[in-house]
Design a protein around this motif. Structure first.
Motif, PDB file in Angstrom:
ATOM      1  N   ILE A 245      33.612  17.876  84.856  1.00 22.47           N
ATOM      2  CA  ILE A 245      34.154  17.972  83.490  1.00 22.47           C
ATOM      3  C   ILE A 245      33.459  19.097  82.743  1.00 22.47           C
ATOM      4  CG2 ILE A 245      34.443  16.755  81.302  1.00 22.47           C
ATOM      5  CD1 ILE A 245      34.559  14.141  82.922  1.00 22.47           C
ATOM      6  N   THR A 246      32.138  19.199  82.902  1.00 24.14           N
ATOM      7  CA  THR A 246      31.397  20.305  82.304  1.00 24.14           C
ATOM      8  C   THR A 246      31.847  21.633  82.882  1.00 24.14           C
ATOM      9  OG1 THR A 246      29.472  18.877  81.981  1.00 24.14           O
ATOM     10  CG2 THR A 246      29.094  21.248  81.909  1.00 24.14           C
ATOM     11  N   MET A 247      32.076  21.663  84.185  1.00 25.97           N
ATOM     12  CA  MET A 247      32.552  22.893  84.824  1.00 25.97           C
ATOM     13  C   MET A 247      33.862  23.361  84.202  1.00 25.97           C
ATOM     14  SD  MET A 247      30.526  24.020  87.332  1.00 25.97           S
ATOM     15  CE  MET A 247      31.586  24.874  88.520  1.00 25.97           C
ATOM     16  N   GLU A 248      34.774  22.438  83.963  1.00 25.24           N
ATOM     17  CA  GLU A 248      36.101  22.795  83.458  1.00 25.24           C
ATOM     18  C   GLU A 248      36.091  23.040  81.955  1.00 25.24           C
ATOM     19  OE1 GLU A 248      38.788  19.741  84.735  1.00 25.24           O
ATOM     20  OE2 GLU A 248      38.863  20.488  86.791  1.00 25.24           O
ATOM     21  N   ALA A 249      35.524  22.096  81.189  1.00 21.74           N
ATOM     22  CA  ALA A 249      35.603  22.187  79.734  1.00 21.74           C
ATOM     23  C   ALA A 249      34.583  23.158  79.150  1.00 21.74           C
ATOM     24  CB  ALA A 249      35.406  20.799  79.125  1.00 21.74           C
ATOM     25  N   GLY A 250      33.399  23.222  79.774  1.00 21.86           N
ATOM     26  CA  GLY A 250      32.339  24.030  79.196  1.00 21.86           C
ATOM     27  C   GLY A 250      32.153  25.402  79.795  1.00 21.86           C
ATOM     28  N   LEU A 251      32.541  25.571  81.073  1.00 29.39           N
ATOM     29  CA  LEU A 251      32.234  26.819  81.768  1.00 29.39           C
ATOM     30  C   LEU A 251      33.456  27.580  82.254  1.00 29.39           C
ATOM     31  CD1 LEU A 251      29.181  25.579  83.869  1.00 29.39           C
ATOM     32  CD2 LEU A 251      29.149  26.873  81.733  1.00 29.39           C
ATOM     33  N   GLY A 252      34.629  26.987  82.141  1.00 29.57           N
ATOM     34  CA  GLY A 252      35.844  27.696  82.540  1.00 29.57           C
ATOM     35  C   GLY A 252      36.056  27.780  84.031  1.00 29.57           C
ATOM     36  N   TYR A 253      35.574  26.764  84.769  1.00 28.32           N
ATOM     37  CA  TYR A 253      35.818  26.698  86.205  1.00 28.32           C
ATOM     38  C   TYR A 253      36.683  25.483  86.510  1.00 28.32           C
ATOM     39  CZ  TYR A 253      32.320  30.261  87.330  1.00 28.32           C
ATOM     40  OH  TYR A 253      31.621  31.438  87.452  1.00 28.32           O
ATOM     41  N   GLU A 254      37.821  25.730  87.125  1.00 23.62           N
ATOM     42  CA  GLU A 254      38.730  24.654  87.501  1.00 23.62           C
ATOM     43  C   GLU A 254      38.438  24.204  88.935  1.00 23.62           C
ATOM     44  OE1 GLU A 254      41.002  23.278  85.563  1.00 23.62           O
ATOM     45  OE2 GLU A 254      40.673  24.624  83.841  1.00 23.62           O
ATOM     46  N   ALA A 255      38.508  22.906  89.158  1.00 21.70           N
ATOM     47  CA  ALA A 255      38.367  22.392  90.517  1.00 21.70           C
ATOM     48  C   ALA A 255      39.533  22.885  91.367  1.00 21.70           C
ATOM     49  CB  ALA A 255      38.333  20.869  90.504  1.00 21.70           C
ATOM     50  N   THR A 256      39.243  23.297  92.582  1.00 21.01           N
ATOM     51  CA  THR A 256      40.292  23.798  93.477  1.00 21.01           C
ATOM     52  C   THR A 256      41.054  22.676  94.160  1.00 21.01           C
ATOM     53  OG1 THR A 256      38.821  23.928  95.395  1.00 21.01           O
ATOM     54  CG2 THR A 256      38.938  25.869  93.953  1.00 21.01           C
ATOM     55  N   GLY A 257      40.514  21.448  94.087  1.00 23.51           N
ATOM     56  CA  GLY A 257      41.116  20.339  94.820  1.00 23.51           C
ATOM     57  C   GLY A 257      40.642  20.242  96.247  1.00 23.51           C
TER      58      GLY A 257
END
Length: 205
Positions: free
Chosen positions: A36-48
């Motif tokens: 969640i921090t990766m996506e919301a705070g750092l602009g990294y989306e999970a690749t799945g």
């Protein structure tokens, strides 16, 4: 495909000698909030994508243990839709590779696989768990790697344009933002690169 011989040597032999504690698959649940921090705070989306790497053992019992892992993941996949692949790289190391847009399903499945091997007394064969992300600006890949030998995570950001080069700026940014939320390996000597065979591929490809 997969890791280099030298990397596997340090992950398997050197890191085992310097192991800080027994492998604990519960550490993997740290990714349930970190993503969640990766996506919301750092602009990294999970690749799945996520993967578990472990050493092979030439025995009937170990083949039975791998079959048990397969059956557990296949049963879970019928409920979650997680795609499961079992593969062996060119150096003889085994991979369980998972694909699912639901990150929680990835974490749970990787945990099931690792926990099953530990329960079957093959925890010493576990090398690493990987979780893939990409920048929402330029789609450059990064990974959080969990080392079972060290009981800690570290970031790995291969340079998308240069073979066997790392984006250390991205790695240090991830470390500074996630340290505390994840147990990050303090000794950067153990931030082993997991190079794919081709630039742009995942380490397990």
């Amino acid at each position: 495909m997969g890791l280099l011989d030298g990397l596997k040597s340090v992950l398997g032999v050197k890191a085992e000698a310097d192991a800080t504690r027994e492998a604990d698959p519960d550490d993997l649940f740290g990714m349930s909030t970190a993503y969640i921090t990766m996506e919301a705070g750092l602009g990294y989306e999970a690749t799945g994508d996520a993967a578990l790497c472990f050493g092979d053992v030439d025995s009937t019992d170990f083949r039975d243990a791998k079959q048990e892992v397969r059956e557990i993941l296949d049963a879970g996949a019928r409920e979650t839709g997680t795609e499961v692949e079992f593969t062996e790289d060119d150096h003889g190391y085994q991979w369980v590779v998972l694909h699912d847009d639901d990150f929680e399903d990835l974490v749970t499945s990787i945990h099931f696989a690792a926990d099953t091997l530990i329960e079957r007394r093959y925890g010493s064969r576990l090398l690493a768990a990987l979780f893939g992300f990409e920048s929402d600006r330029n789609f450059d890949p990064v990974y959080w790697v969990y080392s079972f030998r060290r009981g800690a995570y570290y970031p790995f950001a291969p340079d998308p344009d240069r073979d066997h080069e790392r984006d250390t700026t991205a790695e240090f940014k991830l470390e500074s933002n996630l340290d505390g939320e994840l147990t990050v390996e303090a000794d950067k000597e153990y931030w082993y690169p997991l190079w794919p065979d081709r630039v742009g591929n995942h380490p397990w490809e």
